[in-house]
Scaffold this motif. Structure first.
Motif, mmCIF file in Angstrom:
data_model
loop_
_atom_site.group_PDB
_atom_site.id
_atom_site.type_symbol
_atom_site.label_atom_id
_atom_site.label_comp_id
_atom_site.label_asym_id
_atom_site.label_seq_id
_atom_site.Cartn_x
_atom_site.Cartn_y
_atom_site.Cartn_z
ATOM 1 N N ALA A 718 11.647 -29.634 -18.073
ATOM 2 C CA ALA A 718 12.718 -29.821 -19.054
ATOM 3 C C ALA A 718 14.004 -29.119 -18.644
ATOM 4 C CB ALA A 718 12.255 -29.317 -20.420
ATOM 5 N N GLN A 719 13.905 -28.180 -17.702
ATOM 6 C CA GLN A 719 15.116 -27.465 -17.293
ATOM 7 C C GLN A 719 15.971 -28.277 -16.314
ATOM 8 O OE1 GLN A 719 13.984 -23.836 -15.361
ATOM 9 N NE2 GLN A 719 12.595 -24.842 -13.939
ATOM 10 N N VAL A 720 15.426 -29.399 -15.815
ATOM 11 C CA VAL A 720 16.185 -30.234 -14.891
ATOM 12 C C VAL A 720 17.205 -31.055 -15.678
ATOM 13 C CG1 VAL A 720 16.071 -32.042 -13.138
ATOM 14 C CG2 VAL A 720 14.209 -30.374 -13.332
ATOM 15 N N GLN A 721 18.474 -30.878 -15.369
ATOM 16 C CA GLN A 721 19.533 -31.612 -16.048
ATOM 17 C C GLN A 721 20.164 -32.676 -15.146
ATOM 18 O OE1 GLN A 721 22.349 -28.778 -17.542
ATOM 19 N NE2 GLN A 721 20.820 -27.626 -18.695
ATOM 20 N N GLY A 722 20.089 -32.447 -13.862
ATOM 21 C CA GLY A 722 20.639 -33.417 -12.919
ATOM 22 C C GLY A 722 19.689 -33.614 -11.760
ATOM 23 N N MET A 723 19.470 -34.873 -11.369
ATOM 24 C CA MET A 723 18.554 -35.171 -10.278
ATOM 25 C C MET A 723 19.214 -36.193 -9.350
ATOM 26 S SD MET A 723 14.573 -36.344 -10.389
ATOM 27 C CE MET A 723 13.583 -36.471 -8.900
ATOM 28 N N ARG A 743 9.228 -36.694 -18.203
ATOM 29 C CA ARG A 743 9.045 -35.340 -18.755
ATOM 30 C C ARG A 743 10.297 -34.482 -18.597
ATOM 31 N NH1 ARG A 743 2.822 -33.481 -17.386
ATOM 32 N NH2 ARG A 743 1.823 -35.435 -18.009
ATOM 33 N N MET A 744 11.309 -35.003 -17.900
ATOM 34 C CA MET A 744 12.573 -34.271 -17.758
ATOM 35 C C MET A 744 13.446 -34.616 -18.949
ATOM 36 S SD MET A 744 13.226 -34.797 -13.665
ATOM 37 C CE MET A 744 11.961 -34.363 -12.461
ATOM 38 N N THR A 745 13.119 -34.074 -20.085
ATOM 39 C CA THR A 745 13.712 -34.486 -21.354
ATOM 40 C C THR A 745 15.194 -34.159 -21.456
ATOM 41 O OG1 THR A 745 12.919 -32.397 -22.294
ATOM 42 C CG2 THR A 745 11.527 -34.351 -22.588
ATOM 43 N N ASN A 746 15.685 -33.218 -20.669
ATOM 44 C CA ASN A 746 17.103 -32.838 -20.726
ATOM 45 C C ASN A 746 17.911 -33.448 -19.582
ATOM 46 O OD1 ASN A 746 17.049 -31.106 -23.065
ATOM 47 N ND2 ASN A 746 15.911 -29.623 -21.810
ATOM 48 N N LEU A 747 17.329 -34.401 -18.886
ATOM 49 C CA LEU A 747 18.024 -35.024 -17.762
ATOM 50 C C LEU A 747 19.215 -35.832 -18.267
ATOM 51 C CD1 LEU A 747 17.711 -35.339 -14.647
ATOM 52 C CD2 LEU A 747 16.587 -37.522 -15.104
ATOM 53 N N SER A 748 20.397 -35.478 -17.789
ATOM 54 C CA SER A 748 21.615 -36.178 -18.212
ATOM 55 C C SER A 748 22.236 -36.979 -17.079
ATOM 56 C CB SER A 748 22.639 -35.170 -18.741
ATOM 57 O OG SER A 748 23.017 -34.255 -17.720
ATOM 58 N N SER A 749 21.870 -36.674 -15.850
ATOM 59 C CA SER A 749 22.455 -37.370 -14.698
ATOM 60 C C SER A 749 21.351 -37.676 -13.696
ATOM 61 C CB SER A 749 23.539 -36.495 -14.041
ATOM 62 O OG SER A 749 23.989 -37.069 -12.845
ATOM 63 N N PHE A 750 21.257 -38.957 -13.310
ATOM 64 C CA PHE A 750 20.242 -39.357 -12.337
ATOM 65 C C PHE A 750 20.894 -40.305 -11.329
ATOM 66 C CE2 PHE A 750 16.859 -42.203 -10.791
ATOM 67 C CZ PHE A 750 15.979 -41.258 -10.277
ATOM 68 N N HIS A 751 20.825 -39.924 -10.048
ATOM 69 C CA HIS A 751 21.417 -40.735 -8.982
ATOM 70 C C HIS A 751 20.351 -41.040 -7.938
ATOM 71 C CE1 HIS A 751 25.650 -40.406 -10.219
ATOM 72 N NE2 HIS A 751 25.273 -39.231 -10.702
ATOM 73 N N LEU A 752 20.188 -42.324 -7.667
ATOM 74 C CA LEU A 752 19.199 -42.776 -6.694
ATOM 75 C C LEU A 752 19.909 -43.751 -5.759
ATOM 76 C CD1 LEU A 752 16.288 -42.995 -5.660
ATOM 77 C CD2 LEU A 752 15.864 -44.711 -7.410
ATOM 78 N N ALA A 773 16.822 -39.429 -23.958
ATOM 79 C CA ALA A 773 17.901 -39.443 -24.939
ATOM 80 C C ALA A 773 19.190 -38.837 -24.414
ATOM 81 C CB ALA A 773 17.448 -38.690 -26.197
ATOM 82 N N ASN A 774 19.113 -37.941 -23.455
ATOM 83 C CA ASN A 774 20.305 -37.221 -22.987
ATOM 84 C C ASN A 774 20.922 -37.828 -21.728
ATOM 85 O OD1 ASN A 774 20.249 -35.067 -24.979
ATOM 86 N ND2 ASN A 774 18.387 -34.375 -23.944
ATOM 87 N N LEU A 775 20.352 -38.909 -21.220
ATOM 88 C CA LEU A 775 20.857 -39.486 -19.969
ATOM 89 C C LEU A 775 22.228 -40.118 -20.190
ATOM 90 C CD1 LEU A 775 20.115 -39.966 -17.004
ATOM 91 C CD2 LEU A 775 19.204 -42.190 -17.681
#
Length: 1465
Positions: A718-723, A743-752, A773-775
């Motif tokens: 949950a501590q992961v905010q950006g991946m 399970r990364m509930t606080n993830l707001s930024s995801f780049h693939l 919800a926070n993406l």
């Protein structure tokens, strides 16, 4: 017996006269046919003396000589090809002499006499023969040589030596097999011994002459012979022992031919993200942009992927001549780098590793390589096994110098390496660009299946079972890419149909399997592994990496023998110079690393700290990747220590991958440390270049840290905010990845990005993302394999603000955008959309479906292969979406924010007039479009009538650039007509449109653009007619503040108006008049600069009057225009009535020299404040007249005539500098007299004026006229002592003079009493006499002068370190005497001279060593300095007896407050 008879009797008996006659006829016929063949071969040899035979038409591309018995066993003496030996040998030899015969058929050969004036040719190698060269006059020496020929070792079944006598003028050439024969020939030149060991046993040196190759000889060079011999040896090696590959490195008898096991590898070039099966031949053909073939190739791949096999295959194909691209190479050297050092020489390595020392001479082979580098291919295997780790370029041998192209630049070099050593190889020290970078990726899944099927060809069930087991495990699937590891899996599966999960366990079981086959007990296995592991570790961590060892380095001979017996080690006899030793090597570097890891685990088990010491030596852990991974295998203790060591390094992507792989190898049942978990799983998580093996380790790590049975917690994710995942292979782990992302509930930024991803495995990731919800930001650009719409798989995208969608999915077309657009209306807050990489050609209309994205601010469409019509649709989209201020389509179409709106840039593309019209029409909807840039747009030329009318619809346009668009004169009218209705337009740029040259009157259309403030027309190569019309444009547009035309005519804004510059314009006088007329309309024209227009010379009468029309002109420059003296009068006459003109510059007009009295005309320009005449080469008479003019022009405060005559303003008036010119006394008198009328002349500087010595009586009297002069400098004027009196006499009558500088007049030395004349200058406040090399007497007199001048507050007499100085203080003056060569009496005289000054409050005497012991002489004079407050006598070598005298004197100084005697030891 004749030759023919001898041959007949030697071959077969004659049967009848008829048959004999027929045989003779046939023989003669064959003789004629063979003679023609010989002559043809001779012509070829003469055309190419470096080769024995030209290219064989049957083997195109081959330049090598035909092989003989050395290359083709069983075909001794018969060249390859269609012709038999009898077709090419002289008829006298017969057919049977050319082939091997049995002993019973051998007979004594006859003597064959060959004579003729032409060069005889013998086809076949001449090895082992005796060549006798009989010089003219020495024929009698033949007999003893023939009677006692050098004994030859003839092979059985070969003929006895044949004695052949040859006469003629030319050198013979021997090509092919003539082994064991003696050749005797006569010639005038020299001959060449074709083999290095040939010797003639004779005592008569005149009987035989055997020398090196003569420059005029057609005999094959020794370098070529060496190359031929070496080529044959190399091909034999590569086609025999070198063509067999040991299947299992430690099983000696398990080998297969390379063609039986070689499988095409995956080879990927550095610039390609997608895997392609390619042939290695292609890498020898890659070229640079300039078309040059790249000759440095790096094959980069992980251990066991087949790099070494690839090298062996290249060598084998070369030996077979089966690959076209390899046929151009004469020599191919396969060298193992584990046996090399940085000082290794190529030629030494070849003999050490490939061929016998006795095969050829090193010097000859090296000569061939140096002279023919383009025919040499070097294959270096295993740079990561290179012995040297600390590279020193100054210690490089020829091998490394070939890598960095300092030697043999044209030779081709292929190097294999592991990825860990790639950066070190591709560096400034070794291989710099250009080079070809090849990734060796091993087997694909299809190749694995094929390999396994072949291995178990008789057991299909086992084959299917193994393949399914491999496919079931990400780790095994990745390991199976390695041919070597796949073989181990096959062997283990054959035993009990099971496989381990880690690389450590795979190697462990494989090695145990090997020991088991040899009947070795487990205890013995442990001893062997520890024993050889110790040596293995020492080699790996050594500063000079060692992969080859000697027997003495192993402590236990039994252990060594056992390791060699089972095949883990190999032993090879090596000859190094004259010494030999057994070279011990591990079967593969990975086995050395595995054995070293076993030893490290033993150290940990023994409880010592040696393991930690080894870790401390690893400055760069990435170098020891596999050693560390093996060490962690099934060992929690080792893993814990290694992870601690890795945590001390910066955790970049490479160290992160190594850490995760080490933890995976441990298969630990316990979690890693909390510190390590927090380092990996932090607020920002970045995975870069993770292959499937690395990702498997990462997924295993995430499973462990979230497994509650092991104490893990899901909350840690949950501590992961950006991946961010870049260049990762997600094809086999997308399901697991999706599980953990959810399970990364606080993830707001995801780049693939840049990853291998398909629709099928995207759904797991997309499903997880949709529930976060926070993406807010999603980047999925440049992912291979995606199809359709990414949006369709992410139901929660309406929550996001930024989305970068698939930019490399080659099948995302209009239909995919349709699907995306259907959902776009729900994405109300989306601001960033990236569709780059999609093939949207012809689908541009679908882009309108994106219009509902009202909040969209950024749209990327790079690499989408858009058509011109698609660009129109893009413009339509931008025109309709008011918030879209960033849009990019490659470099062709760009929208960017600019000031108060947006800027549209279109460049480097071909649009038709209709296309441009449509684009401008669509963009007209944007009221914030303030800039349009069209740069290098082909197709709009000549079609402005079509597209220009749409420009007027851009109502808020402020800036328009139409650069390098090949506009024509006909385009100007429609462009201007449209722009004249755009009131906001302030800048127009038409630069680099060279086709506008000669537009002439068409430029007048620009006059209607009255709103313009800036116009640029650079790089158009205008003619004079264009310039005249453009000047009219400048004159008529009153708001135009900036204009640049070809960098020859430009307008700049100044604080008071505009400045017009005309430099190097192609104008004559009449054309300049027209320009002046055009510019006269501008009332704000305040500066005019005309330069380098030589057509103005001598014609000022015509053009100068037109300057008067520039009524507000303040500054006029006419530089380097070849003006003449008559022009000056006309110019002055024209501008004298211009009250605003205050500055005139006539510099660089050398023809103005000797204008003389004409310079008087300038006096009438009474308003002039600044006059420049720099670089005019004026004469002395010119300067005298100009001085008179300056004297009468009261407003002139600036005047420059080079460095010779300069007038500049000061605070109280003006300063006149005269210098750097050989003025005479009379010249100076006239100049001073000329300027004497200037009441504001307050400073006169004479510097470096030669010729003034002894002439002061001429010019000094004129100084009196300068009544207001306050400062006079006469430095470096060669003044003498006799000049002091007239100078003082004149200056004494100048009450305003307060400063005099006589510095750098070394000829004033020894002036003595003449200095006393200066005492009359009572008004002086400052006197400088520096660097005059004065002596003691001079200084005494100057001290006396200073003592008599009460107003003198500053005086300095410095020369070197010696200083006499007077400086003002708040209450008086301070006198400093330092480093002067004064004795006691001199000091007494100085003090007596200044004692009359009642304002001396400070005295400093320093570094006067001569004063020691003489205080009795000079200290009494101190009593007269009644006002003295501070006395400093430092470093004067004062002695104890001086103290009494000093004390007596200073006791009478009532105001003395400070006494400093420091430095008097």
């Amino acid at each position: 017996m004749g030759s023919d008879e001898a041959l007949s009797s030697g071959d077969e008996p004659q049967t009848s006269s008829a048959s004999s006659t027929g045989a003779i006829a046939r023989k003669r016929k064959r003789r004629r046919r063979r003679k023609k063949a010989v002559e043809k071969s001779q012509e070829k040899l003469q055309l190419d003396p470096d080769d024995k035979l030209q290219e064989d038409p049957e083997n195109a591309g081959s330049l090598e000589p035909r092989s003989t018995c050395a290359d083709n066993a069983g075909n001794c003496g018969r060249p390859q090809g269609d012709n038999s030996v009898e077709d090419v040998l002289p008829p006298e030899f017969g057919t049977k002499h050319a082939s091997s015969v049995s002993a019973q058929h051998a007979s004594q050969p006859p003597s064959v006499d060959i004579s003729g004036s032409h060069q005889p040719i013998f086809l076949g190698p001449a090895t082992g023969n005796v060549f006798i060269n009989v010089l003219p006059g020495n024929t009698e020496n033949i007999a003893p040589l023939l009677q006692n020929p050098v004994p030859q070792q003839s092979a059985p079944h070969c003929l006895q030596p044949t004695s052949v006598s040859i006469s003629g003028d030319n050198n013979p050439t021997f090509v092919g097999e003539t082994t064991g024969n003696t050749f005797t020939f006569s010639q005038c030149g020299t001959t060449y011994r074709s083999t290095a060991d040939t010797r003639l046993n004779t005592g008569d040196q005149n009987a035989c002459s055997i020398q090196h190759e003569d420059s005029t000889s057609h005999v094959t060079s020794p370098a070529k012979v060496a190359a031929d011999t070496c080529e044959a040896a190399l091909k034999t090696r590569y086609m025999t022992t070198g063509s067999y590959v040991q299947m299992i490195p430690w099983v000696d008898d398990d080998t297969k031919h390379i063609m039986d096991i070689y499988t095409q590898l995956h080879l990927v070039s550095d610039d390609d993200q997608e895997r392609h099966k390619v042939l290695y031949e292609d890498f020898f053909l890659i070229k640079t942009r300039d078309g040059h073939v790249i000759k440095r190739i790096i094959c980069n791949g992980f251990p066991g992927l087949g790099k070494s096999t690839l090298i062996d295959k290249i060598a084998y194909d070369w030996a077979l001549r089966s690959v076209e691209v390899l046929r151009k190479y004469k020599l191919v050297f396969v060298l193992k780098m584990h046996a090399l050092e940085q000082s290794s020489e190529l030629i030494d390595a070849v003999f050490d590793q490939l061929i016998d020392q006795k095969t050829v001479r090193k010097e000859d082979l090296n000569t061939y390589i140096v002279n023919n580098p383009h025919k040499v291919l070097i294959l270096l295997d295993g740079f990561d096994e290179f012995m040297t780790t600390n590279l020193r370029p100054n210690a490089f041998g020829s091998l490394l110098n070939m890598l960095n192209r300092k030697e043999c630049t044209e030779c081709c070099v292929v190097v294999t390496t592991r990825p860990s050593h790639f950066a070190r190889l591709a560096s400034r020290a070794l291989i710099q660009k250009p080079y070809t970078h090849v990734h060796v990726l091993g087997f694909s899944a299809e190749d694995v299946k094929t390999y396994v099927s072949r291995f178990f060809s008789k057991e299909p069930r086992k084959s299917q079972g193994l393949f399914e087991r491999i496919q079931s495990s990400n780790v095994l699937s990745d390991l199976a890419k390695s041919p070597m590891l796949l073989l181990l899996m096959c062997l283990l599966w054959r035993e009990d149909s099971t496989l381990p999960d880690t690389m450590f366990r795979l190697y462990s079981e494989a090695i145990c399997y090997t020991f088991k086959r040899k009947g070795v007990s487990e205890e013995e296995v442990s001893n062997v592994m520890i024993g050889i592991g110790k040596v293995a570790l020492r080699g790996l961590i050594s500063p000079v990496q060692m992969l080859s060892f000697q027997e003495r380095e192993f402590d236990d001979k039994d252990v060594l023998d056992m390791a060699i017996k089972v095949g883990l080690l190999t032993s090879q006899r090596v000859l190094k110079g004259l010494k030999t030793h057994n070279s011990i090597q591990f079967a593969h570097k990975t086995y050395q690393e595995f054995c070293a890891a076993q030893y490290l685990q033993h150290l940990v088990a023994s409880g010592t700290d040696e393991f930690q010491k080894v870790l401390d030596q690893m400055a760069n852990p990435l170098t020891y990747e596999y050693l560390l991974r093996f060490s962690c295998g099934d060992s929690e203790v080792c893993t814990h220590m290694i992870l601690q060591m890795l945590q001390k390094n910066q955790l970049d992507d490479r160290v992160l991958k190594l850490s995760l792989n080490c933890y995976f190898e441990s298969q630990s049942d316990h979690l890693p440390s909390a510190d390590f978990i927090n380092l990996v799983v932090s607020g920002s998580l970045c995975l870069k270049n993770f292959n499937s093996d690395d990702l498997s380790s990462f997924m295993w790590f995430l499973k462990r840290i979230t497994d509650p049975k092991l104490g893990g917690r899901s909350v840690v994710l949950a501590q992961v905010q950006g991946m961010e995942m870049l260049s990762c292979n997600l094809q086999s782990c997308s399901k697991d990845l999706g599980h953990f992302i959810s399970r990364m509930t606080n993830l707001s930024s995801f780049h693939l990005k840049w990853s291998w991803l398909s629709d099928s495995n995207l759904k797991h990731i997309a499903s997880a993302l949709g529930n976060l919800a926070n993406l807010r930001q999603l980047g999925m650009a440049f992912n291979k394999g995606l199809q359709g719409s990414v949006l369709s798989g992410v139901p929660g995208l309406h929550k996001m603000q930024q989305s970068e969608l698939d930019s490399s999915c080659s099948t995302l077309t209009g239909k995919g955008i349709d699907l995306m657009g259907m959902q776009a209306s729900n994405i109300f807050t989306l601001v960033d959309l990236d569709l780059s990489g999609s093939t949207l050609s012809g689908s541009g209309e679908s882009l309108k479906l994106l219009q509902p994205m009202k909040h969209l601010q950024k749209l990327s469409l790079d690499v989408c292969n858009l058509s011109n019509q698609d660009f129109v649709h893009v413009a339509s989209l931008v025109g309709q979406m008011g918030n879209l201020d960033r849009c990019c389509v490659d470099g062709t179409f760009r929208v960017r924010p600019s000031g108060r709106g947006i800027r549209l840039t279109m460049k480097c593309h071909s649009f038709s007039g209709r296309d441009m019209a449509d684009i401008l029409k669509e963009m007209a909807n944007r009221t914030d479009l303030v800039e349009v840039i069209l740069d290098r747009i082909d197709g709009v030329s000549g079609s402005a009538a079509t597209w220009a009318p749409h420009l007027k619809q851009l109502r808020h346009l402020e800036r328009l650039l139409l650069q390098d668009c090949s506009l024509q004169s006909a385009d100007l009218e429609p462009i201007v007509a449209s722009l004249s209705e755009v009131a906001t337009l302030v800048e127009l740029n038409l630069s680099s449109n060279k086709s506008l040259r000669g537009s002439g009157a068409s430029w007048s259309h620009l006059q209607s653009l009255t709103q313009l403030r800036k116009l640029k027309l650079d790089f158009c190569s205008f003619c004079s007619e264009d310039l005249i019309h453009l000047a009219a444009v400048v004159g008529s547009i009153g708001s135009l503040m900036y204009c640049c035309i070809d960098n020859t005519f430009w307008v700049n804004q100044t604080s008071a108006g505009i400045k017009v510059v005309m430099m190097s314009c192609p104008l004559d006088a009449a054309e300049v008049i027209e320009v002046f007329k055009a510019l006269s309309i501008r009332i704000d024209l305040v500066q005019l600069v005309v330069g380098d227009i030589h057509g103005l010379s001598g014609s000022s009468a015509s053009w100068a009057p037109h300057i008067q029309q520039l009524r507000h002109l303040k500054k006029l420059e006419l530089k380097n225009c070849s003006l003449q003296s008559t022009d000056v009068e006309e110019i002055v006459e024209s501008v004298r009535q211009m009250p605003t003109l205050v500055e005139l510059d006539l510099s660089k007009n050398e023809s103005l020299r000797n204008s003389g009295a004409l310079w008087d005309q300038i006096q009438c320009m009474t308003n002039l404040k600044k006059l420049r005449l720099v670089a005019c080469n004026l004469s002395m008479e010119d300067m005298k007249y100009l001085a008179a003019s300056v004297g009468s022009m009261k407003n002139l405060v600036h005047c420059s005539i080079d460095d010779t005559f300069r007038v500049t303003p000061t605070v109280n008036g003006v300063k006149l500098d005269l210098g750097h010119f050989p003025f005479t006394g009379t010249d100076l008198a006239d100049i001073i007299g000329g300027v004497s009328n200037r009441a504001d002349l307050v400073e006169l500087i004479l510097s470096s004026v030669d010729g003034l010595d002894g002439s002061t009586y001429l010019w000094c009297p004129h100084l009196i006229k300068l009544k207001h002069l306050t400062r006079l400098e006469l430095h470096r004027c060669s003044l003498r002592s006799k000049d002091l009196a007239p100078i003082a006499a004149s200056l004494s009558n100048m009450p305003a003079l307060t400063e005099l500088n006589l510095s750098k007049n070394e000829s004033l030395r020894d002036s003595g009493a003449s200095w006393a004349h200066l005492q009359s200058l009572k008004q002086l406040e400052k006197l400088k006499v520096n660097s005059c090399n004065l002596n003691v007497q001079d200084l005494k007199w100057l001290a006396k002068v200073a003592g008599c001048m009460d107003n003198l507050e500053y005086c300095t007499c410095a020369s070197g370190h010696a200083t006499f100085q007077i400086n003002p203080t708040q209450t008086g003056v301070r006198i400093t005497v330092s480093s002067c060569p004064f004795d006691g009496q001199d000091m007494a005289d100085i003090l007596e001279a200044v004692c009359c000054r009642g304002d001396v409050v400070g005295l400093s005497v320093c570094h006067m060593s001569e004063l020691g012991g003489s205080a009795a002489l000079w200290s009494p004079s101190l009593r007269h300095l009644k006002s003295l407050k501070q006395l400093k006598l430092s470093y004067c070598s004062l002695q104890s007896e001086d103290n009494e005298h000093l004390a007596a004197s200073v006791s009478e100084l009532p105001n003395l407050a400070k006494l400093d005697l420091c430095g008097n030891s």
